[in-house]
Write an enzyme that holds these catalytic residues in place. Structure first.
Site, short mmCIF file in Angstrom:
data_model
loop_
_atom_site.label_atom_id
_atom_site.label_comp_id
_atom_site.label_asym_id
_atom_site.label_seq_id
_atom_site.Cartn_x
_atom_site.Cartn_y
_atom_site.Cartn_z
N ARG A 1 29.86 62.86 47.10
CA ARG A 1 29.05 63.15 48.28
C ARG A 1 29.64 64.29 49.12
NH1 ARG A 1 27.63 58.30 52.28
NH2 ARG A 1 26.68 57.56 50.36
N HIS B 1 10.35 58.23 57.70
CA HIS B 1 10.54 56.96 56.98
C HIS B 1 9.23 56.18 57.02
CE1 HIS B 1 12.75 53.57 55.33
NE2 HIS B 1 12.15 52.79 56.20
#
Length: 208
Positions: free
Chosen positions: A64, A108
């Site tokens: 990441r 979202h």
């Protein structure tokens, strides 16, 4: 005028909605670059067709922190002011968030804080709620936990299928994402604790 950096992994329907508003002049911004972690992302192909600059930055096999550093470098290369997550299917780490504090937006498909994470539409159906919807929020170091900028409510029908509900939510996503971006581009957003205060435009709300 603000420079937008769009991150996507799939078909990019929210990117297309943003692009339509940019090209129509109803969203005071320019799309500086569209970046995907997947070479076959439909949104990347669509961005090229519309004449926007694109980058493919593969994420497979990278940790990441290393990947986030690549993304930050690319976004800075294109002088991006606001980062828009539009179906970007990779978690961003603290270093990425700190590189663009208060300048990363996500959409979202649920009324946060309800149903965070993956398969939010299915979560809503399984739970049996009567209403769900979508949320535009600033991104912090949590998962779908940042301050909420905009929401739209979508009723859940008795005979709803996952596909039908998702389609109705997506229609609202396309609407409120550009509306929320407009507020950001006009520098009208101020975060106070967990809340967001939206400043009025000059003369807005004045009585004769």
């Amino acid at each position: 005028m603000k420079n937008l950096g769009i991150l996507l992994s799939g078909r990019g329907s929210n990117f297309e909605a943003i692009a339509r508003n940019v090209l129509a002049g109803t969203l005071p911004a320019r799309i500086a670059v569209v970046i995907s972690n997947r070479a076959d992302a439909g949104g990347l192909e669509r961005a090229r067709a519309l004449g926007f600059k694109t980058r493919f930055i593969p994420s497979k096999g990278k940790d990441r922190e290393a990947y986030d550093s690549e993304l930050v470098a690319a976004l800075r290369e294109y002088e991006v002011d606001i980062v828009c997550l539009a179906g970007f299917m990779r978690l961003l780490g603290p270093n990425f968030v700190r590189a663009f504090p208060g300048r990363i937006l996500n959409i979202h498909p649920a009324l946060l804080p309800a149903f965070p994470g993956l398969e939010a539409q299915k979560q809503a159906l399984d739970y049996g709620v009567k209403f769900t919807g979508c949320t535009v929020h600033l991104v912090d170091e949590g998962v779908d936990t940042g301050p909420i900028l905009s929401q739209a409510v979508v009723p859940v029908l008795e005979d709803d299928t996952l596909e039908a509900l998702s389609a109705r939510i997506l229609k609202e996503e396309h609407r409120i994402y550009s509306e929320a971006l407009r507020l950001m581009c006009e520098d009208r957003v101020r975060v106070v604790g967990r809340g967001i205060i939206v400043a009025r435009r000059p003369g807005e709300g004045d009585t004769p």
